[in-house]
Motif scaffolding. Sequence first.
Motif, PDB file in Angstrom:
ATOM      1  N   GLY A 201       0.807  -1.209   0.000  1.00  0.00           N
ATOM      2  CA  GLY A 201       0.000   0.000   0.000  1.00  0.00           C
ATOM      3  C   GLY A 201       0.835   1.252   0.000  1.00  0.00           C
TER       4      GLY A 201
ATOM      5  N   LYS B 131      -8.214  -8.198   1.604  1.00  0.00           N
ATOM      6  CA  LYS B 131      -8.671  -7.082   2.428  1.00  0.00           C
ATOM      7  C   LYS B 131      -8.212  -5.762   1.827  1.00  0.00           C
ATOM      8  N   VAL B 132      -9.096  -4.787   1.854  1.00  0.00           N
ATOM      9  CA  VAL B 132      -8.791  -3.424   1.419  1.00  0.00           C
ATOM     10  C   VAL B 132      -9.046  -2.525   2.614  1.00  0.00           C
TER      11      VAL B 132
ATOM     12  N   GLY C 200      -3.794  -2.942   0.794  1.00  0.00           N
ATOM     13  CA  GLY C 200      -4.473  -4.161   0.416  1.00  0.00           C
ATOM     14  C   GLY C 200      -3.657  -5.343   0.877  1.00  0.00           C
TER      15      GLY C 200
END
Length: 175
Positions: A17, A152-153, A169
């Motif tokens: 990220g 997952k974000v 993420g």
Amino acid sequence: NLRKSFLTKKYFGLLIGSAHFSEVYNKTGKDVAVGENLLFYGVKYTQPIKFLSGPFVFDVEAFYHSGAPQYYNFSGSQAKSGRILIADVEVLYSLFESRSRSFWFYLGGGPAVSYTAFIVETSGSQNDISDVQFGGIFTAGLGIQISSFAIKVEPKYFVFKTGYFGAFGSLQFNF
């Protein structure tokens, strides 16, 4: 046949990220807050919390960035190298999990620690600049289960001497 809940599984995986990393440093006698968008890589571990009743899970993350931010390059100074390491421990609270247990929305927060080490050359001499900061992190997120994986974000807000946002993420494997 329903999947098991996110709240009952252990996950481990990788994250990537960007965060608008910022810090305060003394430039020409004044404290100045500076920041830059930096790319971070890391690992993420998630597990159920057995001792708390309710929809909680435990999350541990470690973020790493190699290189010094460009704001260390100013008249007479040049950043030669650096690294940033951030680690946190969070409690995540489940706001919603779909009936099929494929989607999960959550909020969370917890303590964090940041370590920075940069080598900056100023007027021909090299300076080692390092710092350890204790703070916190706040997260909101969406998880999606696909087979034995979770994607997952998560937007995040980091709170140290300065506060800054990031978006991450992760891909985690259920074990």
